[in-house]
Every structure is written in structure tokens, then in C-alpha cells.
Write a protein that holds these residues in place. Structure first.
Motif, short mmCIF file in Angstrom:
data_model
loop_
_atom_site.label_atom_id
_atom_site.label_comp_id
_atom_site.label_asym_id
_atom_site.label_seq_id
_atom_site.Cartn_x
_atom_site.Cartn_y
_atom_site.Cartn_z
N GLN A 31 -5.29 9.24 8.57
CA GLN A 31 -6.48 9.80 7.92
C GLN A 31 -6.16 10.31 6.51
N PRO A 32 -6.35 9.32 5.51
CA PRO A 32 -6.00 9.66 4.35
C PRO A 32 -7.42 10.67 3.88
N VAL A 33 -7.19 11.49 2.79
CA VAL A 33 -8.09 12.06 2.09
C VAL A 33 -8.59 11.55 0.97
N LYS A 34 -9.72 11.90 0.53
CA LYS A 34 -10.10 11.58 -0.87
C LYS A 34 -10.01 12.57 -1.76
N ASP A 35 -9.44 12.34 -3.03
CA ASP A 35 -9.50 13.25 -4.25
C ASP A 35 -10.87 13.37 -4.66
N ARG A 36 -11.09 14.33 -5.65
CA ARG A 36 -12.18 14.48 -6.26
C ARG A 36 -13.03 13.48 -7.04
N TYR A 37 -12.23 12.38 -7.31
CA TYR A 37 -12.65 11.09 -7.73
C TYR A 37 -12.95 10.00 -6.60
N GLY A 38 -12.83 10.23 -5.32
CA GLY A 38 -12.95 9.37 -4.39
C GLY A 38 -11.98 8.30 -3.87
N ARG A 39 -10.69 8.72 -4.80
CA ARG A 39 -9.72 7.82 -4.37
C ARG A 39 -8.87 8.35 -3.11
N ARG A 40 -8.42 7.65 -2.32
CA ARG A 40 -7.51 7.79 -1.06
C ARG A 40 -6.13 8.35 -1.53
N GLU A 41 -5.87 9.36 -0.59
CA GLU A 41 -4.50 10.04 -0.92
C GLU A 41 -3.90 10.26 0.56
N TYR A 42 -2.72 9.51 0.67
CA TYR A 42 -1.94 9.36 1.84
C TYR A 42 -1.17 10.55 2.08
N SER A 43 -0.81 11.26 3.14
CA SER A 43 0.14 12.43 3.40
C SER A 43 1.48 11.67 3.82
N ASP A 44 2.47 12.50 3.77
CA ASP A 44 3.88 12.02 4.44
C ASP A 44 3.40 11.59 5.90
N ARG A 45 2.58 12.11 6.79
CA ARG A 45 2.47 11.76 8.05
C ARG A 45 1.80 10.53 8.04
N ASP A 46 0.86 10.27 7.16
CA ASP A 46 0.07 8.70 7.21
C ASP A 46 0.88 7.98 6.64
N LEU A 47 1.94 8.22 5.85
CA LEU A 47 2.92 7.07 5.55
C LEU A 47 3.87 6.76 6.78
N GLN A 48 4.25 7.83 7.52
CA GLN A 48 5.10 7.51 8.65
C GLN A 48 4.44 6.83 9.92
N ILE A 49 3.25 6.96 9.98
CA ILE A 49 2.42 6.15 10.86
C ILE A 49 2.25 4.76 10.43
N LEU A 50 2.07 4.66 9.19
CA LEU A 50 1.87 3.37 8.54
C LEU A 50 3.14 2.41 8.55
N TYR A 51 4.36 3.07 8.29
CA TYR A 51 5.67 2.65 8.61
C TYR A 51 5.84 1.87 9.98
N ARG A 52 5.45 2.95 11.01
CA ARG A 52 5.59 2.70 12.37
C ARG A 52 4.58 1.51 12.72
N LEU A 53 3.56 1.62 12.23
CA LEU A 53 2.36 0.49 12.66
C LEU A 53 2.93 -0.95 12.09
N LYS A 54 3.62 -0.89 10.73
CA LYS A 54 3.94 -2.21 10.44
C LYS A 54 5.05 -2.48 11.25
N TYR A 55 6.01 -1.87 11.41
CA TYR A 55 7.26 -2.32 12.19
C TYR A 55 6.56 -2.82 13.63
N LEU A 56 5.84 -2.21 14.56
CA LEU A 56 5.15 -2.59 15.58
C LEU A 56 4.51 -4.01 15.43
N LEU A 57 3.89 -3.88 14.32
CA LEU A 57 2.93 -5.22 14.20
C LEU A 57 3.92 -6.56 13.77
#
Length: 108
Positions: A31-57
Motif C-alpha cells: 500500500q504505497p501512499v502518494k505524495d502531494r505530487y502523486g508519486r508513490r512512496e513505499y514504506s519499510d513494511r511495503d519494501l519487506q512485503i515486496l522482498y518476500r514476494l520477489k523471493y516467493l515468485l
């Protein structure tokens, strides 16, 4: 809490941004949030999930659905532990509250 832009996440994971956006659509846990310019910002939690997802896939060769199911299983166990900790903390706080309240009543 650190915040990562899409380019940083792409470099860290070594996965193209369009793949990361696809994963976001398929896995609502990311669940990245968008900054005031509409760009995605990923949290530490998002990054951990993405790392785990990449490993699983990529390493474990899960399908996207299988990886999604596995992530939910893993996080459900984490949530149960967290709920138990919160419940125990709440009990301690209530005990302290009543102890303080009782002392206030006894003080003339």
C-alpha cells in the motif's frame, strides 16, 4: 520511518517498476501512499512485503496467487501475535489505571 520512491525500490529489488505496480494491483498488502505530487512512496513494511514476494515468485517459483496466499498466511500469524501483545498491554494499563484511581479515592 524510511520512505522509498519507485526508482529506489526498483534498484533495491532489481525488478522493473511496471512489475512492482502489477504486484501492487495483485497484492493489496502493498500500500504505497502518494505524495502531494502523486508519486508513490513505499514504506519499510511495503519494501519487506515486496522482498518476500520477489523471493516467493522468483526463488520458490510460486504463482502470483500462491504467493498472495502465502503472504496472507504469514502476516495473519504476525497479526495474531500483535493482537495478543496489545491485549496483554491493555490489561496492564487497566490494572494500573484502577490502582491509581483507587489511590486517588483513598487520599483525603
Amino acid at each position: 520511518m524510511a520512505v522509498y520512491g519507485p526508482g529506489e525500490v526498483e534498484r533495491l529489488l532489481k525488478v522493473k517498476v511496471h512489475v512492482i505496480r502489477y504486484w501492487e494491483k495483485e497484492i493489496p498488502l502493498i500500500q504505497p501512499v502518494k505524495d502531494r505530487y502523486g508519486r508513490r512512496e513505499y514504506s519499510d513494511r511495503d519494501l519487506q512485503i515486496l522482498y518476500r514476494l520477489k523471493y516467493l515468485l522468483y526463488d520458490r517459483r510460486f504463482t502470483i496467487e500462491g504467493a498472495k496466499t502465502q503472504l496472507y498466511r504469514e502476516l495473519a500469524g504476525e497479526d495474531q501475535d500483535l493482537r495478543a501483545q496489545i491485549s496483554a498491554l491493555r490489561s496492564e494499563l487497566m490494572t494500573l489505571f484502577f490502582m491509581v484511581h483507587k489511590n486517588d479515592e483513598e487520599t483525603p
